[in-house]
Structure formats: C-alpha cells, structure tokens
Design a protein around this motif. Sequence first.
Motif, PDB file in Angstrom:
ATOM      1  N   ALA A  12      28.164  45.775   6.412  1.00 20.65           N
ATOM      2  CA  ALA A  12      29.264  44.743   6.123  1.00 20.65           C
ATOM      3  C   ALA A  12      29.573  43.977   7.592  1.00 20.65           C
ATOM      4  O   ALA A  12      29.579  42.849   7.751  1.00 20.65           O
ATOM      5  N   LEU A  13      29.660  44.852   8.545  1.00 24.21           N
ATOM      6  CA  LEU A  13      30.101  44.337  10.104  1.00 24.21           C
ATOM      7  C   LEU A  13      28.648  43.424  10.322  1.00 24.21           C
ATOM      8  O   LEU A  13      29.126  42.144  10.888  1.00 24.21           O
ATOM      9  N   GLY A  14      27.762  43.688  10.216  1.00 24.31           N
ATOM     10  CA  GLY A  14      26.538  43.120  10.433  1.00 24.31           C
ATOM     11  C   GLY A  14      26.480  41.621   9.755  1.00 24.31           C
ATOM     12  O   GLY A  14      26.246  40.567  10.195  1.00 24.31           O
ATOM     13  N   CYS A  15      26.598  41.734   8.397  1.00 23.87           N
ATOM     14  CA  CYS A  15      26.857  40.583   7.591  1.00 23.87           C
ATOM     15  C   CYS A  15      27.895  39.771   7.954  1.00 23.87           C
ATOM     16  O   CYS A  15      27.539  38.329   8.169  1.00 23.87           O
ATOM     17  N   ILE A  16      28.962  40.180   8.265  1.00 25.73           N
ATOM     18  CA  ILE A  16      30.093  39.150   8.748  1.00 25.73           C
ATOM     19  C   ILE A  16      29.889  38.452  10.152  1.00 25.73           C
ATOM     20  O   ILE A  16      29.864  37.283  10.414  1.00 25.73           O
ATOM     21  N   SER A  17      29.361  39.401  11.092  1.00 24.00           N
ATOM     22  CA  SER A  17      29.115  38.891  12.378  1.00 24.00           C
ATOM     23  C   SER A  17      27.805  37.729  12.240  1.00 24.00           C
ATOM     24  O   SER A  17      27.853  36.766  12.996  1.00 24.00           O
ATOM     25  N   GLY A  18      26.863  38.086  11.337  1.00 28.26           N
ATOM     26  CA  GLY A  18      25.798  37.297  11.357  1.00 28.26           C
ATOM     27  C   GLY A  18      26.114  35.942  10.635  1.00 28.26           C
ATOM     28  O   GLY A  18      25.800  34.623  11.023  1.00 28.26           O
ATOM     29  N   ALA A  19      27.197  35.880   9.616  1.00 27.61           N
ATOM     30  CA  ALA A  19      27.556  34.867   8.912  1.00 27.61           C
ATOM     31  C   ALA A  19      28.667  33.967   9.715  1.00 27.61           C
ATOM     32  O   ALA A  19      28.730  32.672   9.884  1.00 27.61           O
ATOM     33  N   LEU A  20      29.177  34.632  10.746  1.00 30.47           N
ATOM     34  CA  LEU A  20      29.928  33.806  11.625  1.00 30.47           C
ATOM     35  C   LEU A  20      29.375  33.320  12.864  1.00 30.47           C
ATOM     36  O   LEU A  20      29.831  32.432  13.396  1.00 30.47           O
ATOM     37  N   GLY A  21      28.114  33.568  12.877  1.00 31.63           N
ATOM     38  CA  GLY A  21      27.268  33.050  13.748  1.00 31.63           C
ATOM     39  C   GLY A  21      27.327  33.264  15.314  1.00 31.63           C
ATOM     40  O   GLY A  21      27.483  32.673  16.263  1.00 31.63           O
ATOM     41  N   ILE A  22      28.040  34.601  15.728  1.00 31.14           N
ATOM     42  CA  ILE A  22      28.460  35.144  16.900  1.00 31.14           C
ATOM     43  C   ILE A  22      27.411  36.009  17.595  1.00 31.14           C
ATOM     44  O   ILE A  22      27.232  36.333  18.513  1.00 31.14           O
ATOM     45  N   LEU A  23      26.231  36.060  16.681  1.00 35.82           N
ATOM     46  CA  LEU A  23      25.088  36.652  17.321  1.00 35.82           C
ATOM     47  C   LEU A  23      23.893  35.685  17.660  1.00 35.82           C
ATOM     48  O   LEU A  23      24.018  34.522  17.177  1.00 35.82           O
TER      49      LEU A  23
ATOM     50  N   LEU B  39      21.233  49.144   9.896  1.00 42.34           N
ATOM     51  CA  LEU B  39      21.801  48.530   9.101  1.00 42.34           C
ATOM     52  C   LEU B  39      22.657  47.445   9.509  1.00 42.34           C
ATOM     53  O   LEU B  39      22.795  46.254   8.953  1.00 42.34           O
ATOM     54  N   PHE B  40      23.048  47.552  10.751  1.00 46.96           N
ATOM     55  CA  PHE B  40      23.912  46.406  11.444  1.00 46.96           C
ATOM     56  C   PHE B  40      22.815  45.086  11.483  1.00 46.96           C
ATOM     57  O   PHE B  40      23.251  43.911  11.163  1.00 46.96           O
ATOM     58  N   LEU B  41      21.765  45.452  12.006  1.00 49.09           N
ATOM     59  CA  LEU B  41      20.890  44.361  12.140  1.00 49.09           C
ATOM     60  C   LEU B  41      20.368  43.849  10.903  1.00 49.09           C
ATOM     61  O   LEU B  41      20.287  42.609  10.758  1.00 49.09           O
ATOM     62  N   LEU B  42      19.904  44.744   9.806  1.00 43.75           N
ATOM     63  CA  LEU B  42      19.829  44.193   8.680  1.00 43.75           C
ATOM     64  C   LEU B  42      20.832  43.153   8.148  1.00 43.75           C
ATOM     65  O   LEU B  42      20.682  42.373   7.500  1.00 43.75           O
ATOM     66  N   GLY B  43      22.314  43.803   8.161  1.00 43.76           N
ATOM     67  CA  GLY B  43      23.312  42.932   7.805  1.00 43.76           C
ATOM     68  C   GLY B  43      23.454  41.753   8.514  1.00 43.76           C
ATOM     69  O   GLY B  43      23.634  40.410   7.770  1.00 43.76           O
ATOM     70  N   ALA B  44      23.097  41.514   9.828  1.00 40.73           N
ATOM     71  CA  ALA B  44      23.222  40.298  10.572  1.00 40.73           C
ATOM     72  C   ALA B  44      22.068  39.515   9.946  1.00 40.73           C
ATOM     73  O   ALA B  44      22.405  38.019   9.741  1.00 40.73           O
TER      74      ALA B  44
END
Lengths: 209, 91
Positions: A12-23, B39-44
């Motif tokens: 979820a953390l990955g999803c959220i940071s990806g969606a926020l565009g901070i990565l 999984l963090f990368l996958l989520g990202a």
Amino acid sequence: MKGTLTVLAMFALGCISGALGILPQSLADGGLAKIVLYLLMFLVGVNIGGNPELKKIFGSVDPKLLLLPLASVFGTLAVTALVSLVLPGWGIADCLAVGSGMGYYSLSSILISEYRQMALGAQLAAELSTIALLSNVFRELFTLVASPFLARKFGPFAPIASAGATAMDVSLPVILRSSGDSFLAAAVISGVICDFSVPLLVSFFCSLP
Amino acid sequence: MFYVLLTMFAGVLVGWLLKGWKPVGLSGKAVSAVIWVMLFLLGAEIGMNRELLRSLSSIGLQALLFAAAGICGSVIASVLLYRLLFRKKAE
C-alpha cells in the motif's frame, strides 16, 4: 498474520507513494524490481537448501502424504482454469498462473508482473499480477479464519490443502489447532512442496502463449 | 526466466553446502526483508499507473473469484484424497 499485514502495508505504501508522484519515474519500468527479483530467488533457494530439518522432515514419513500437496495443487488448478470461462478477459494460462500462486502471494505476483509482459503487454501483466497478489492474500486470510470450520466439515486435510504454500509457516499454528498436532508432518511437507511448486508452475504458465 | 530458476537452484545448493553457517539460518528473515522491498516497488509501479488505479475495484472482485476457485478446488481434492487413501486407517 503480522507478516501478512506488513506485506500489505509495504504494498500500500508503494501504491500511495507511486500515485502521489514522489518517486522517480525510472521506477515505473520495473528495471530495479528485476534485479531485486534475482536476489529474492537466490535467498528463497538458500532458505530451502539450508533448512536443517529438511532431511528429518522428509526422511521418516508416510510417502502417501506426498499426494496431499499434489491434490492441493491439481485441485486448485482445475477449478482456477474454469475461472477463464467466467472472466473472458483472461486466457487459461493467465488463470493458471494466478492459481499456481498457491497462497504465496508475494512471489507469484512478482513473477507474473515480470514474465507475463511478453504475452500480455505491460499494462495487462500489471493488472494480472495485482489480481494474483490480492487473490493469494485472500486465500491465506480465509485459511487463517476458516481452518476450524474446514477441518470439522471436510476432514483434517482440508485446512492444509486450502493453506497451500503457507501450510508450513503462516497457517501452520491454526492448522495444528484445527486438524490436530499429528498433522504436523503432513502440513510441513505439503507447505514445502507447494512452496517449491510456485516458482516452477507460475513461470511455466507465464511462458505459455 | 530460465536464469531466475537457475538462480534459485544455485541458492538451494549454496544453502545446502553452507548449512549450519549462521548467515544461512538468517536467510528466512532476509527473504522477508527483500519481499518487502519488492512489494514496495510493485506497489509503486501500480501507483504510477493511472489506468490500473482506475480499475482497482474490478481487480479486487476478480481476485475474490480466483481465491474462491483455488480454495474450493484444493479442498475438494483433499476430501477425495482423504476418503480414498487415509480414512480406513483411522477407523
């Protein structure tokens, strides 16, 4: 259980940071993920090979118990194949790749996102790998919650079969409580064999057209 | 993909040869840690993918269907196996 929550939280953390565009955008193409995948597979191997109980667990057991993980895998694949009839968007190979995750959600979803790209393209492969992640998490959660019911209604093998690859770790305590302590060897053997089958079967089904 | 499996079997061999060496005993923990990173990368990747985010509810429903199918199939097979091979011994 705590492990499952951590995994979900990281995802979820990955999803959220990806969606926020901070990565950095370079993460989106999965190049780094591929390198980490190799590291992961190596460590999974070390973990299996280095298990000091490996010989003991397999040495003195009713060989008929080896049929349980086979039944669990084949049963899963047989019914999962039928899902392709209900979801016309996915072919049989796609459905079997999701099914052969056997509850090992992290590894199966990672393998699918890497190796189904050739057949499906990046977009659909990402979608299928998310389905694999969630469905295998659901399977583990269901086993944790429903094992006592499964054992009562369908016999002591049912929780072990439902647990799939998680029978030897996450689901083991609840299996022993539901089926009885005498099913320790059955659960661990089934878990180890299902565990081993995940990378083999998932990558095999991903390689099909 | 061949190389990924080869990597795993190399790991099995290394783990087996170095059995008892302390870091090998920690490989289970290392697997968890790497899975978190993975999984963090996958989520990202999913989070950066607008199209995928829009279809998240449909994905959840399909995942439920797959989970139900896998559970039903494995439980049915285990019942058949138990009746065929093991029940007699218990009686």
